[in-house]
Design a protein around this motif. Structure first.
Motif, short mmCIF file in Angstrom:
data_model
loop_
_atom_site.label_atom_id
_atom_site.label_comp_id
_atom_site.label_asym_id
_atom_site.label_seq_id
_atom_site.Cartn_x
_atom_site.Cartn_y
_atom_site.Cartn_z
N SER A 58 -6.81 -27.88 -20.77
CA SER A 58 -7.64 -26.44 -20.51
C SER A 58 -7.19 -25.54 -21.44
CB SER A 58 -7.68 -26.31 -19.33
OG SER A 58 -6.50 -25.62 -18.85
N GLY A 59 -7.49 -24.40 -21.49
CA GLY A 59 -7.15 -23.18 -22.23
C GLY A 59 -5.78 -22.69 -21.94
N PRO A 60 -5.01 -22.07 -22.70
CA PRO A 60 -3.47 -21.98 -22.41
C PRO A 60 -3.27 -21.02 -21.24
CG PRO A 60 -4.27 -20.44 -24.39
CD PRO A 60 -5.58 -21.48 -24.10
N GLY A 61 -2.25 -21.13 -20.45
CA GLY A 61 -1.87 -20.48 -19.35
C GLY A 61 -1.07 -19.10 -19.54
N GLU A 62 -0.64 -18.51 -18.45
CA GLU A 62 0.04 -17.41 -18.97
C GLU A 62 1.42 -17.59 -19.39
OE1 GLU A 62 0.37 -14.81 -15.50
OE2 GLU A 62 -1.70 -14.68 -15.14
N SER A 63 1.90 -16.72 -20.40
CA SER A 63 3.21 -17.08 -21.16
C SER A 63 4.61 -16.25 -20.05
CB SER A 63 3.19 -16.33 -22.44
OG SER A 63 4.43 -16.08 -22.90
N SER A 64 5.55 -17.00 -20.13
CA SER A 64 6.90 -16.42 -19.40
C SER A 64 7.76 -15.84 -20.46
CB SER A 64 7.29 -17.53 -18.81
OG SER A 64 7.80 -18.57 -19.31
N GLY A 65 7.22 -15.48 -21.80
CA GLY A 65 7.96 -14.99 -22.57
C GLY A 65 8.00 -15.93 -24.11
N GLY A 66 7.69 -16.82 -24.11
CA GLY A 66 7.37 -17.98 -25.32
C GLY A 66 5.88 -17.90 -25.41
N ARG A 67 5.57 -19.13 -26.09
CA ARG A 67 4.21 -19.63 -26.60
C ARG A 67 3.66 -19.99 -25.24
NH1 ARG A 67 3.86 -24.86 -30.05
NH2 ARG A 67 4.84 -23.34 -31.61
N ARG A 68 2.19 -19.43 -25.21
CA ARG A 68 1.31 -19.60 -23.99
C ARG A 68 1.15 -21.10 -23.94
NH1 ARG A 68 -3.83 -16.31 -24.37
NH2 ARG A 68 -3.99 -16.85 -22.22
N PRO A 69 1.55 -21.64 -22.68
CA PRO A 69 1.53 -23.18 -22.25
C PRO A 69 0.05 -23.59 -22.35
CG PRO A 69 2.05 -22.18 -20.16
CD PRO A 69 1.80 -20.99 -21.36
#
Length: 388
Positions: A58-69
């Motif tokens: 699916s679309g990217p999730g929330e980033s925790s500092g790096g690239r959005r997963p």
């Protein structure tokens, strides 16, 4: 690749798929952390699941500092499963996606039809499901059938006394007809599994499901696993003797529990009070709210259900006993006498953490249970085939 490496790969891929099923949407990195597998292993096996159309991104999730997963989900629309609950006087069929969600259903009354007539009705139902199933990668992946009788580990029906069947290889006949994998399971086992997977039993590891319809069967979940016994015959507690000098039973014994605590027992009692023509469980539940005589019949049935449930509590010490099948629709009148008998007769130690519940799934427990078995067998087979 050695056999041990193949086995490890299959187990890891199965663990990843289960994690996606339970925790989706989820990233590869979170799967790696949850399972303790390297990111490379997770990435490689996730790619195989994507290729097999069992997962999708699916679309990217929330980033925790790096690239959005990129997030992963289970592809529940990749195929469909058929679940059939064959009752004494009905056939309920469902078509589910790979997540167990019901897409369509068909219900038919059988009126005590013989084996061949019942077989033809099930065939017609299954053909209809196959014809109308939505377009998908795998199509219909298999058929599950729940039977009110004794089914061995190979799926042969040895005895279904309330249907009048003996030594019937329904599994073989259905596989020859449809060319699909077929699972035949005892109806109460299927109901227990359905409640464990989707219903009232989701939060308990030790539970017993009491299928109270025209007869009574019991499905047992111990340590989160369906218990079938050495040969697959466990749970025939409808034929637990509660009166050694009691009524004769179709199984050949006397005084069996189901003769006193089933839907058939209720209808037999009602036939002594009112004209027997047209008596159904539905009509009796409607009358019970304004007829003291009818409500007393339910209390008697509840009394005898409580006796059997007390014995089950003393035998298995479960966390939960779930009452399902058609009598569950009368829970308003059955709950009080059941609880009263259990409180007075079951061992107090066993009552301390015991929850007595009625089915969350109503009449769908067995059909959902066998459908879930079909799906799990399909997924396991698929995961193994991709590694050969």
């Amino acid at each position: 690749m050695t056999w041990n490496q193949q086995l490890m790969k299959v187990n890891n891929k199965q663990a990843i798929l289960e994690t996606i099923l339970e925790r989706a949407p989820i990233s590869r990195a979170d799967i790696s952390q949850h399972l303790g597998l390297t990111k490379g292993t997770v990435s490689s096996l996730v790619n195989e699941l994507l290729e097999a159309n069992l997962a999708f991104e699916s679309g990217p999730g929330e980033s925790s500092g790096g690239r959005r997963p990129v997030l992963l989900l289970f592809q529940e629309k990749a195929g469909y499963s058929i679940g059939i609950d064959l009752g004494v006087n009905y056939i309920l069929g469902i078509l589910t996606d790979l997540n167990g969600d019901i897409v369509s259903e068909i219900s038919r009354n059988t009126n005590n039809a013989n084996y061949q007539e019942t077989f033809e009705r099930m065939k017609e139902m299954i053909h209809s499901f196959i014809k109308t199933a939505p377009e998908s990668h795998y199509g219909v992946v298999g058929i599950g059938i729940g039977i009110p009788g004794i089914v061995d580990n190979e799926g042969e029906i040895l005895l279904a006394p309330n249907l009048g069947w003996k030594n019937v290889d329904l599994k073989k006949e259905m596989e020859e007809e449809f060319g699909l994998p077929v699972i035949v399971e005892n109806e109460a086992n299927a109901g227990a599994y359905g409640e464990k997977k989707f219903g009232a039993g989701k939060d308990h590891d030790h539970l017993v499901y009491v299928s109270a319809g025209m007869g009574i069967g019991v499905g047992i979940i111990l340590k989160n696993e369906l218990y079938r016994g050495a040969n697959g015959f466990s749970g025939e507690m409808g034929h637990m003797i509660i009166d050694v000098h009691g009524k004769p039973c179709t199984c050949g014994s006397k005084g069996c529990w189901e003769l006193y605590a089933s839907e058939k027992a209720l209808i037999d009692l009602a036939s002594e009070l009112i004209h027997p023509e047209g008596i159904t469980l539905e009509s009796l539940t409607e009358q019970a709210s304004h007829s003291e005589e009818i409500s007393k019949l339910f209390k008697e049935i509840g009394h005898y259900l409580g006796i059997g449930i007390s014995n089950i509590s003393n035998t298995f010490n479960p966390q939960q006993i779930i009452i399902g099948n058609r009598l569950a629709m009368a829970k308003e009148w059955l709950r009080e006498p059941i609880v009263e008998i259990v409180e007075n007769h079951a061992l107090k130690f066993n009552q301390e953490e015991l929850h007595i519940s009625f089915s969350d799934l109503s009449s769908y427990s067995p059909s959902l249970g066998v459908s879930a078995h079909v799906i799990e067998k399909f997924l396991k087979t698929n995961l193994n085939q991709k590694n050969q």
